[in-house]
Scaffold this motif. Structure first.
Motif, PDB file in Angstrom:
ATOM      1  N   CYS A 583      58.063  25.597  24.626  1.00 21.54           N
ATOM      2  CA  CYS A 583      57.269  24.633  23.866  1.00 21.54           C
ATOM      3  C   CYS A 583      55.942  25.242  23.434  1.00 21.54           C
ATOM      4  N   ARG A 584      55.327  26.025  24.296  1.00 23.22           N
ATOM      5  CA  ARG A 584      54.068  26.675  23.924  1.00 23.22           C
ATOM      6  C   ARG A 584      54.280  27.639  22.766  1.00 23.22           C
ATOM      7  N   PHE A 585      55.390  28.400  22.823  1.00 19.57           N
ATOM      8  CA  PHE A 585      55.691  29.310  21.719  1.00 19.57           C
ATOM      9  C   PHE A 585      55.837  28.541  20.415  1.00 19.57           C
ATOM     10  N   MET A 586      56.597  27.443  20.456  1.00 25.74           N
ATOM     11  CA  MET A 586      56.828  26.654  19.259  1.00 25.74           C
ATOM     12  C   MET A 586      55.527  26.046  18.736  1.00 25.74           C
ATOM     13  N   LEU A 587      54.694  25.561  19.630  1.00 31.21           N
ATOM     14  CA  LEU A 587      53.436  24.942  19.212  1.00 31.21           C
ATOM     15  C   LEU A 587      52.524  25.953  18.549  1.00 31.21           C
ATOM     16  N   HIS A 588      52.414  27.147  19.149  1.00 31.80           N
ATOM     17  CA  HIS A 588      51.545  28.165  18.576  1.00 31.80           C
ATOM     18  C   HIS A 588      52.098  28.644  17.227  1.00 31.80           C
ATOM     19  N   ASP A 592      50.148  28.281  13.700  1.00 37.82           N
ATOM     20  CA  ASP A 592      49.875  29.426  12.817  1.00 37.82           C
ATOM     21  C   ASP A 592      50.517  29.250  11.443  1.00 37.82           C
ATOM     22  N   ASP A 593      51.697  28.632  11.415  1.00 39.39           N
ATOM     23  CA  ASP A 593      52.431  28.465  10.158  1.00 39.39           C
ATOM     24  C   ASP A 593      53.036  27.063  10.134  1.00 39.39           C
ATOM     25  N   PRO A 594      52.430  26.112   9.415  1.00 41.05           N
ATOM     26  CA  PRO A 594      52.945  24.730   9.403  1.00 41.05           C
ATOM     27  C   PRO A 594      54.375  24.621   8.878  1.00 41.05           C
ATOM     28  N   GLU A 595      54.883  25.671   8.184  1.00 41.42           N
ATOM     29  CA  GLU A 595      56.249  25.641   7.658  1.00 41.42           C
ATOM     30  C   GLU A 595      57.253  26.238   8.632  1.00 41.42           C
ATOM     31  N   PHE A 596      56.818  26.658   9.821  1.00 39.52           N
ATOM     32  CA  PHE A 596      57.714  27.362  10.744  1.00 39.52           C
ATOM     33  C   PHE A 596      58.903  26.499  11.148  1.00 39.52           C
ATOM     34  N   LEU A 597      58.671  25.265  11.557  1.00 42.72           N
ATOM     35  CA  LEU A 597      59.767  24.402  12.011  1.00 42.72           C
ATOM     36  C   LEU A 597      60.758  24.124  10.888  1.00 42.72           C
ATOM     37  N   ARG A 598      60.278  24.125   9.656  1.00 38.28           N
ATOM     38  CA  ARG A 598      61.151  23.851   8.518  1.00 38.28           C
ATOM     39  C   ARG A 598      62.136  24.994   8.283  1.00 38.28           C
ATOM     40  N   ARG A 599      61.810  26.199   8.749  1.00 32.68           N
ATOM     41  CA  ARG A 599      62.634  27.379   8.467  1.00 32.68           C
ATOM     42  C   ARG A 599      63.630  27.698   9.583  1.00 32.68           C
ATOM     43  N   ILE A 600      63.731  26.879  10.595  1.00 30.33           N
ATOM     44  CA  ILE A 600      64.665  27.136  11.688  1.00 30.33           C
ATOM     45  C   ILE A 600      65.990  26.443  11.404  1.00 30.33           C
ATOM     46  N   LEU A 601      67.093  27.207  11.492  1.00 34.23           N
ATOM     47  CA  LEU A 601      68.432  26.631  11.394  1.00 34.23           C
ATOM     48  C   LEU A 601      68.881  26.259  12.808  1.00 34.23           C
ATOM     49  N   TRP A 602      68.835  24.961  13.100  1.00 34.24           N
ATOM     50  CA  TRP A 602      69.245  24.463  14.413  1.00 34.24           C
ATOM     51  C   TRP A 602      70.756  24.205  14.377  1.00 34.24           C
ATOM     52  N   GLY A 787      60.155  14.705  14.910  1.00 33.53           N
ATOM     53  CA  GLY A 787      60.887  14.554  16.164  1.00 33.53           C
ATOM     54  C   GLY A 787      60.590  15.675  17.139  1.00 33.53           C
ATOM     55  N   LEU A 788      60.565  16.909  16.637  1.00 41.73           N
ATOM     56  CA  LEU A 788      60.268  18.046  17.509  1.00 41.73           C
ATOM     57  C   LEU A 788      58.844  17.973  18.033  1.00 41.73           C
ATOM     58  N   ARG A 789      57.915  17.682  17.144  1.00 42.72           N
ATOM     59  CA  ARG A 789      56.526  17.647  17.574  1.00 42.72           C
ATOM     60  C   ARG A 789      56.292  16.520  18.578  1.00 42.72           C
ATOM     61  N   TYR A 794      51.569  15.190  21.953  1.00 48.35           N
ATOM     62  CA  TYR A 794      51.254  13.844  21.523  1.00 48.35           C
ATOM     63  C   TYR A 794      50.642  13.824  20.121  1.00 48.35           C
ATOM     64  N   PHE A 795      50.036  14.907  19.705  1.00 49.26           N
ATOM     65  CA  PHE A 795      49.397  14.962  18.387  1.00 49.26           C
ATOM     66  C   PHE A 795      49.813  16.235  17.671  1.00 49.26           C
ATOM     67  N   GLU A 796      49.987  16.135  16.352  1.00 52.65           N
ATOM     68  CA  GLU A 796      50.182  17.335  15.557  1.00 52.65           C
ATOM     69  C   GLU A 796      48.829  18.014  15.354  1.00 52.65           C
ATOM     70  N   ASN A 797      48.798  19.345  15.575  1.00 51.87           N
ATOM     71  CA  ASN A 797      47.544  20.100  15.444  1.00 51.87           C
ATOM     72  C   ASN A 797      46.428  19.383  16.202  1.00 51.87           C
ATOM     73  N   ALA A 798      46.707  19.113  17.482  1.00 52.27           N
ATOM     74  CA  ALA A 798      45.803  18.261  18.252  1.00 52.27           C
ATOM     75  C   ALA A 798      44.414  18.862  18.398  1.00 52.27           C
ATOM     76  N   GLY A 799      44.300  20.186  18.308  1.00 52.18           N
ATOM     77  CA  GLY A 799      42.989  20.797  18.446  1.00 52.18           C
ATOM     78  C   GLY A 799      42.146  20.757  17.192  1.00 52.18           C
ATOM     79  N   GLU A 800      42.709  20.239  16.097  1.00 55.11           N
ATOM     80  CA  GLU A 800      42.012  20.225  14.827  1.00 55.11           C
ATOM     81  C   GLU A 800      41.362  18.866  14.563  1.00 55.11           C
ATOM     82  N   PHE A 801      40.343  18.881  13.694  1.00 53.37           N
ATOM     83  CA  PHE A 801      39.721  17.647  13.226  1.00 53.37           C
ATOM     84  C   PHE A 801      40.509  17.169  12.011  1.00 53.37           C
TER      85      PHE A 801
END
Length: 885
Positions: A583-588, A592-602, A787-789, A794-801
């Motif tokens: 989960c930490r890998f996926m979050l980081h 770094d790349d907001p399009e990363f989850l979109r490019r994974i073939l599950w 769903g993944l996030r 609990y928050f998308e990009n939780a460290g951001e304003f």
């Protein structure tokens, strides 16, 4: 040994024995052993009680002697809240962990469910704040912030209505006038600076915290004390001087506030004051002089806090109650002071951080300015209390600031709250209280009195039938009561409309009760359920010779409820750590790349047979009661069994498949599928998506075949997720793939959506294809990403304003995750007042000036906090540049 570490006790005893028997008359050996004995004794005393948490099975990080886990706070290297945030970030995988603040035990709770229970469900055991004071030394501290137990409950119940929207609407003109004066001061400051420098640049660098501090002080003083202050224009104003005496960063003030928080026994023993004598005398004299002037008619009434407290005192004088809180001059002074104190520092710090973020985020500032213009155009440029409620984006910005910078991190004596960028955690000082509270909650009554039902209806109507707002309003008005769930408000209102009564109907009277007054019988029923929670009411009734209704009534009265088991996937030792690492890998990667989850073939395989899974508890056939039972049947089971093994994938908003594999999948078959069939299935996928695509599958034996992994290494170098791959897939984690938490469940609900039997393989295959086409029609990228996030944080990009996270329609965090103003009966009653202050200020400021970063300031994410402040979060550097629009 009575709190001391046993190893240290053994060492001290050994050194004492050696010093007595084995010095051999040698003075050097005697000195060496004496030094060791002194050091060991000091260590034993300074590590006293450090084994408390470990001895009770609670994880506790290594602690420093004497100071425990707050060494950086004591040495003024970290602010108190930041220190606990660091501890939390390091050990966030724990549900709770034990820490020490000097000799004060602290349980840090990270689990939002436990936080909710502490704040709301078990509040009766966590009532008091974390402040200790001596009434004789600090009489002005006798306010709702510092009082404890019944004193707090009674006073809070009296004061809460003062902060209702209707009462605050009367104070709005006082705050709005101060905001207007504040903007005039900013404009003059910019113009005077341009004249002094003799240039045309209409901008000036200012200390934002100092600037808004003057505004918040001048906005609160008329509302709390009924007089006018001039802190903005005069640094030597009496209110500014009194505030400086309380907040000045002197060594004594810092030491006193630090010790009061982390070692309260120390300050109580030495009779150290919370409020300096100079500030105490000033505020008490101000309030008493205003009270006398208004009682004599020499000063007009303005609808402020003083007027409301005077009315409250007059009402209390008419109804004498020996157990009630007497509204004296000192009580009025104490609560006026705490309103001033709390509203000044927390609001000014929040505004300072907000202005820093607006200076760094120009697009957010412009969006706020545009919203202000649009709203004011609708109201002919007039600012009113109602206008503030329409500034939704501004409120989202304030919410974002409150999430990123929790300006006050101490709330309760039995618990401490701090909000960081991912979760919110609580510190409970008495560990056994939490355990006892959990047990006692089960025995609470779940019904309410007629008076409570009536008050719920009043709050429900007052809040326009919005249950969540009604619950918060109920908490504010009646702080000493149990907190009902939001569904209770809806249920009471619905029952009143449908039946004319708020009480539940007794539709099953059953046979007459037997021994209803037998307390021992009721206790025996409860004991049996506590002894075996899996038993049934039927079994208990048969064993005790009672009616089943009697058993139901008893357990319901005792607050017991028959919860269903939740089936969960079996995990083995080491799985939680691997899941957390993934989960930490996926979050980081997503950060770094907001399009990363979109490019994974599950991808995944699932078995479909002719029966499926039917939940008969929810399967009904409705028919008129007057008719006979239609005896509807559903065919289950057959001698001729058949099933299909289906492979499917999902990438972005594209559903791949279905592809039908052999029922028994082996490595060779799976490899042939990847080499020969996968490329054909991906024909409809855009080439740019395929070029950057990652591949994911789980760790079943067929996927782990060496030749399969070699093919993936060749075709997806360092871009595939699976067992033995560059990014390992955590075993037994179906909840982390959209194939399991979305596709398969939806597919099977469509395939088995009717009672018609699936009579052949061809029918089953066609149903699967039709279901896939239906999902393909409605599938969007957001389904997968959200769903993944949701499962990973609990928050998308939780460290951001990101103010937009609070927009209507966006999923809100569950209870216990985000509550900047607290929750439960001790919910901050000053929230509405603070929001009015901040909105009035921002409306006026953003219409007149533009905020940009100071030229020499360096941007940090987030802005650094001043380590010298023991309680409240302050920016270390609050300089900004303001210029006229």
């Amino acid at each position: 040994m009575i709190g001391f570490k046993w190893s240290m006790v053994q060492l001290v005893l050994f050194l004492t024995w050696a010093l007595h028997h084995y010095t051999f008359g040698n003075i050097i050996i005697w000195y060496i052993l004496t030094i060791f004995l002194v050091v060991a004794t000091v260590l034993a005393v300074t590590t006293y009680d450090h084994d408390y948490w470990r001895s009770r099975g609670v994880f506790s990080p290594p602690a420093w002697p004497l100071v425990g886990h707050i060494k950086t706070v004591v040495t003024f290297k970290e602010q108190g809240g930041i220190c606990f945030k660091r501890i939390y970030d390091t050990y966030k995988k724990e549900r709770y962990l034990g820490t020490h603040q000097f000799y004060q035990r602290t349980l840090v709770v990270c689990d939002p469910e436990l936080i909710k229970r502490i704040c709301v469900n078990d509040f009766a055991h966590f009532v008091d704040r974390g402040f200790f004071f001596n009434k004789k030394v600090d009489p002005l501290a006798g306010s709702v912030l510092f009082l404890r137990g019944n004193e707090w409950r009674k006073l809070r119940a009296k004061i809460s209505p003062i902060f209702s929207p209707n009462k605050l609407r009367g104070m709005f003109p006082l705050i709005e006038n101060t905001a207007t004066e504040f903007v005039y001061r900013l404009q003059n400051l910019i113009k005077n600076n341009a004249e002094i420098l003799n240039n045309n640049e209409s901008s000036v660098v200012v200390d934002s915290e100092k600037l808004v501090g003057g505004y918040t002080a001048d906005a609160i003083v008329p509302c709390a004390f009924g007089v006018k202050s001039h802190v903005m224009d005069n640094e030597n104003d009496p209110f500014a001087t009194a505030l400086h005496a309380f907040y000045e960063m002197s060594w004594y003030n810092i030491f006193e506030k630090t010790m009061r928080q982390f070692w309260p026994a120390f300050v109580l023993f030495f009779r150290m004051r919370i409020i300096p004598k100079k500030a105490h005398d000033f505020f008490y004299n101000i309030v008493t002089s205003v009270l006398r002037a208004r009682e004599c008619g020499n000063q007009e009434k303005r609808g402020d806090f003083i007027d409301m407290m005077m009315a409250l005192r007059n009402d209390a004088g008419q109804v004498a109650d020996d157990n009630d809180v007497e509204i004296t001059d000192m009580v009025i002074s104490a609560n006026a002071f705490i309103i001033f104190l709390g509203g000044f520092e927390t609001t000014s710090s929040t505004l300072a951080f907000l202005l820093l973020e607006l200076a760094a985020k120009h697009q957010v500032q412009e969006k706020m300015r545009q919203e202000i213009r649009q709203v004011l155009e609708k109201h002919d440029g007039q600012i009113s209390y109602e206008v503030l409620q329409e500034l939704t984006y501004m409120e989202m910005v304030i919410q974002g600031i409150a999430m990123r910078y929790s300006v006050l991190f101490v709330f309760y004596s039995t618990w401490l709250v701090f909000l960081d960028c991912f979760f919110l955690f609580v510190t409970v000082l008495v560990y056994w209280t939490l355990i006892c509270a959990s047990d006692l909650e089960l025995l609470k009554m779940t019904t309410y009195t007629n008076e409570e039902y009536a008050d719920m209806l009043i709050c429900y109507g007052y809040c326009n039938c919005v249950s969540l707002r009604a619950r918060n309003e109920y908490i504010t008005r009646y702080p000493g009561r149990r907190v009902p769930d939001i569904s209770v408000f809806e249920g009471v209102y619905r029952r009143l409309r449908e039946t004319g009564s708020v009480l539940r109907r007794r539709t099953d009277l059953g046979r007459p009760r037997v021994n209803d007054d037998d307390e021992e019988q009721d206790n025996e029923i409860v004991r049996r359920f506590r002894r075996d929670p899996t038993t049934s009411t039927n079994i208990i009734a048969r064993e005790l010779g009672l009616s089943q209704w009697k058993v139901w009534h008893t357990v319901h009265t005792a607050g017991l409820y028959p919860y269903h088991y939740t089936p969960v996937h079996h995990i083995e030792e080491g799985d939680p750590v691997r899941r957390l690492d993934f989960c930490r890998f996926m979050l980081h990667a997503d950060l770094d790349d907001p399009e990363f989850l979109r490019r994974i073939l599950w991808t995944d395989e699932s078995k479909f047979d002719q029966d499926g899974i039917t939940n008969y508890h929810n399967l009904h056939y409705w028919s008129p009661k007057a008719h006979l039972n239609p005896n509807k049947k559903q065919v289950k089971g057959s001698q001729r069994r058949f099933s299909l093994n289906v492979w499917m994938g999902i990438v972005s908003n594209y559903l791949i498949g279905p592809f039908f594999l052999p029922e028994r999948l082996d490595g060779e078959t799976y490899e042939n599928f990847l080499r020969q069939d996968l490329s054909d299935l991906l024909d409809d996928i855009p080439l740019d998506l395929i070029r950057d695509m990652w591949f994911q599958h789980d760790g079943c034996p067929a996927h782990y075949r060496r030749s399969v992994r070699e093919w993936l290494d060749t075709n997806y170098p360092n871009k595939w997720i699976g067992r033995g791959g560059p990014t390992p897939w955590p075993a037994r984690s179906p909840d982390l793939t959209p194939m399991d938490f979305y596709v398969w469940g939806h597919m099977k609900s469509l395939v088995y959506n009717d009672t018609n039997p699936i009579i052949s393989v061809d029918v089953l295959r066609q149903k699967i294809i039709d279901a896939a086409n239906e999902i393909r029609r409605i599938l969007t990228t957001s389904v997968v990403k959200s769903g993944l996030r949701h499962r990973m944080r609990y928050f998308e990009n939780a460290g951001e304003f990101v103010p937009e996270r609070w927009a209507d329609g966006r999923p809100q965090p569950p209870p216990g995750v985000y509550m900047p103003f607290g929750d439960g009966p001790r919910y901050c009653i000053g929230k509405r007042f603070a929001m009015i202050q901040m909105k009035c200020c921002l409306i006026r400021v953003l219409q007149a000036v533009r905020v940009t970063p100071a030229p020499s300031s360096t941007r940090t994410e987030p802005f650094e906090a001043d380590p010298r402040s023991p309680l409240t979060l302050h920016p270390a550097d609050s300089r900004i540049t303001i210029s006229l629009l």
